[in-house]
Design a protein around this motif. Structure first.
Motif, mmCIF file in Angstrom:
data_model
loop_
_atom_site.group_PDB
_atom_site.id
_atom_site.type_symbol
_atom_site.label_atom_id
_atom_site.label_comp_id
_atom_site.label_asym_id
_atom_site.label_seq_id
_atom_site.Cartn_x
_atom_site.Cartn_y
_atom_site.Cartn_z
ATOM 1 N N GLY A 1 26.659 -1.754 -27.431
ATOM 2 C CA GLY A 1 27.105 -0.893 -28.514
ATOM 3 C C GLY A 1 28.429 -0.248 -28.153
ATOM 4 O O GLY A 1 28.831 -0.212 -26.993
ATOM 5 N N HIS A 2 29.094 0.246 -29.187
ATOM 6 C CA HIS A 2 30.357 0.967 -28.979
ATOM 7 C C HIS A 2 30.369 2.139 -29.935
ATOM 8 O O HIS A 2 30.080 1.992 -31.111
ATOM 9 C CB HIS A 2 31.543 0.048 -29.236
ATOM 10 N N HIS A 3 30.707 3.289 -29.432
ATOM 11 C CA HIS A 3 30.653 4.518 -30.213
ATOM 12 C C HIS A 3 31.843 4.710 -31.139
ATOM 13 O O HIS A 3 31.868 5.638 -31.920
ATOM 14 C CB HIS A 3 30.524 5.729 -29.281
ATOM 15 N N GLY A 4 32.840 3.853 -31.024
ATOM 16 C CA GLY A 4 33.993 3.971 -31.902
ATOM 17 C C GLY A 4 34.795 5.227 -31.672
ATOM 18 O O GLY A 4 35.335 5.804 -32.599
ATOM 19 N N SER A 5 34.885 5.680 -30.427
ATOM 20 C CA SER A 5 35.639 6.897 -30.141
ATOM 21 C C SER A 5 37.109 6.683 -30.457
ATOM 22 O O SER A 5 37.614 5.572 -30.454
ATOM 23 C CB SER A 5 35.456 7.296 -28.679
ATOM 24 N N GLY A 6 37.798 7.751 -30.715
ATOM 25 C CA GLY A 6 39.201 7.695 -31.090
ATOM 26 C C GLY A 6 40.108 7.428 -29.907
ATOM 27 O O GLY A 6 39.682 7.343 -28.766
ATOM 28 N N ALA A 7 41.395 7.320 -30.196
ATOM 29 C CA ALA A 7 42.392 7.001 -29.177
ATOM 30 C C ALA A 7 42.441 8.056 -28.076
ATOM 31 O O ALA A 7 42.614 7.732 -26.903
ATOM 32 C CB ALA A 7 43.761 6.841 -29.819
ATOM 33 N N VAL A 8 42.279 9.312 -28.438
ATOM 34 C CA VAL A 8 42.336 10.379 -27.435
ATOM 35 C C VAL A 8 41.177 10.258 -26.459
ATOM 36 O O VAL A 8 41.366 10.315 -25.238
ATOM 37 C CB VAL A 8 42.347 11.771 -28.108
ATOM 38 N N GLU A 9 39.967 10.042 -26.973
ATOM 39 C CA GLU A 9 38.810 9.911 -26.089
ATOM 40 C C GLU A 9 38.961 8.699 -25.177
ATOM 41 O O GLU A 9 38.658 8.749 -23.999
ATOM 42 C CB GLU A 9 37.506 9.793 -26.892
ATOM 43 N N ARG A 10 39.455 7.567 -25.730
ATOM 44 C CA ARG A 10 39.633 6.370 -24.916
ATOM 45 C C ARG A 10 40.681 6.599 -23.834
ATOM 46 O O ARG A 10 40.542 6.127 -22.717
ATOM 47 C CB ARG A 10 40.020 5.176 -25.783
ATOM 48 N N ALA A 11 41.748 7.302 -24.172
ATOM 49 C CA ALA A 11 42.811 7.548 -23.198
ATOM 50 C C ALA A 11 42.312 8.411 -22.046
ATOM 51 O O ALA A 11 42.697 8.223 -20.897
ATOM 52 C CB ALA A 11 43.995 8.219 -23.873
ATOM 53 N N ILE A 12 41.441 9.351 -22.347
ATOM 54 C CA ILE A 12 40.937 10.258 -21.322
ATOM 55 C C ILE A 12 39.746 9.660 -20.580
ATOM 56 O O ILE A 12 39.678 9.692 -19.356
ATOM 57 C CB ILE A 12 40.537 11.615 -21.948
ATOM 58 N N LEU A 13 38.801 9.124 -21.311
ATOM 59 C CA LEU A 13 37.548 8.686 -20.713
ATOM 60 C C LEU A 13 37.444 7.192 -20.505
ATOM 61 O O LEU A 13 36.666 6.728 -19.694
ATOM 62 C CB LEU A 13 36.367 9.139 -21.599
ATOM 63 N N GLY A 14 38.185 6.400 -21.268
ATOM 64 C CA GLY A 14 38.019 4.957 -21.225
ATOM 65 C C GLY A 14 36.823 4.560 -22.069
ATOM 66 O O GLY A 14 36.217 5.378 -22.743
ATOM 67 N N SER A 15 36.494 3.305 -22.057
ATOM 68 C CA SER A 15 35.365 2.802 -22.817
ATOM 69 C C SER A 15 34.738 1.659 -22.045
ATOM 70 O O SER A 15 35.433 0.720 -21.643
ATOM 71 C CB SER A 15 35.836 2.320 -24.187
ATOM 72 N N ALA A 16 33.445 1.743 -21.833
ATOM 73 C CA ALA A 16 32.756 0.676 -21.111
ATOM 74 C C ALA A 16 32.924 -0.647 -21.843
ATOM 75 O O ALA A 16 33.229 -1.675 -21.229
ATOM 76 C CB ALA A 16 31.279 1.025 -20.943
ATOM 77 N N ALA A 17 32.750 -0.627 -23.164
ATOM 78 C CA ALA A 17 32.898 -1.865 -23.943
ATOM 79 C C ALA A 17 34.315 -2.407 -23.823
ATOM 80 O O ALA A 17 34.519 -3.610 -23.644
ATOM 81 C CB ALA A 17 32.536 -1.608 -25.402
ATOM 82 N N GLU A 18 35.288 -1.530 -23.912
ATOM 83 C CA GLU A 18 36.680 -1.955 -23.818
ATOM 84 C C GLU A 18 36.969 -2.586 -22.448
ATOM 85 O O GLU A 18 37.661 -3.604 -22.355
ATOM 86 C CB GLU A 18 37.596 -0.762 -24.057
ATOM 87 N N THR A 19 36.437 -2.016 -21.392
ATOM 88 C CA THR A 19 36.627 -2.550 -20.048
ATOM 89 C C THR A 19 36.049 -3.959 -19.942
ATOM 90 O O THR A 19 36.680 -4.865 -19.398
ATOM 91 C CB THR A 19 35.976 -1.626 -18.997
ATOM 92 N N VAL A 20 34.851 -4.164 -20.493
ATOM 93 C CA VAL A 20 34.202 -5.476 -20.428
ATOM 94 C C VAL A 20 34.977 -6.489 -21.266
ATOM 95 O O VAL A 20 35.241 -7.609 -20.821
ATOM 96 C CB VAL A 20 32.724 -5.377 -20.873
ATOM 97 N N ILE A 21 35.384 -6.093 -22.464
ATOM 98 C CA ILE A 21 36.124 -7.009 -23.342
ATOM 99 C C ILE A 21 37.444 -7.425 -22.708
ATOM 100 O O ILE A 21 37.800 -8.604 -22.683
ATOM 101 C CB ILE A 21 36.376 -6.355 -24.715
ATOM 102 N N LYS A 22 38.185 -6.462 -22.196
ATOM 103 C CA LYS A 22 39.506 -6.758 -21.628
ATOM 104 C C LYS A 22 39.446 -7.617 -20.375
ATOM 105 O O LYS A 22 40.429 -8.254 -20.008
ATOM 106 C CB LYS A 22 40.254 -5.456 -21.327
#
Length: 130
Positions: free
Chosen positions: A99-120
């Motif tokens: 799943g992905h919580h759809g956090s905004g750009a600010v949250e991703r910039a600060i915290l990152g995203s587990a889904a984004e890390t796996v996809i990239k």
């Protein structure tokens, strides 16, 4: 097909688990559930129990696993993503459903995203359930 499903206790992650169970049935695959955390407590037990209930309802045999990572204090989402990729590599998973919580750009910039890390990483097929 070996499918890894990380769950974090959110409804989105459990929706991803149900999706993965359907995928496994259609493609004669297996599902393995993991919860990555920095501490085991009652909440962890509840997450594992809910995942087990979903697996049972879906007719999937698996015992959800808890993976302890005591280094989740800085950029925990990115670290969880890296832990997922390590499991994919070590255990030979073919697909990750998460799943992905759809956090905004600010949250991703600060915290990152587990889904984004796996996809990239571009090392395993990934299905992201919103």
């Amino acid at each position: 097909m070996k499918i890894l499903v990380p769950v974090d206790g959110s409804d989105i992650s459990f929706r991803a688990l149900s999706f993965a169970a359907e995928m496994a049935r259609r493609y004669e695959g297996t599902v393995h559930v993991i919860h990555i955390t920095d501490r085991k407590n009652d909440v962890t037990d509840d997450i594992v129990e809910r995942a087990k209930d979903i697996l049972d309802a879906e007719g999937i045999e698996d015992d959800p696993e808890v993976s302890l990572d005591l280094e989740l204090d800085f950029r925990p989402s990115k670290r969880v993503g890296e832990d997922i990729l390590t499991l994919v590599d070590e255990r030979g998973y073919d697909h990750v459903v998460m799943g992905h919580h759809g956090s905004g750009a600010v949250e991703r910039a600060i915290l990152g995203s587990a889904a984004e890390t796996v996809i990239k990483s571009d090392t395993v097929a990934v299905t992201v359930v919103p």
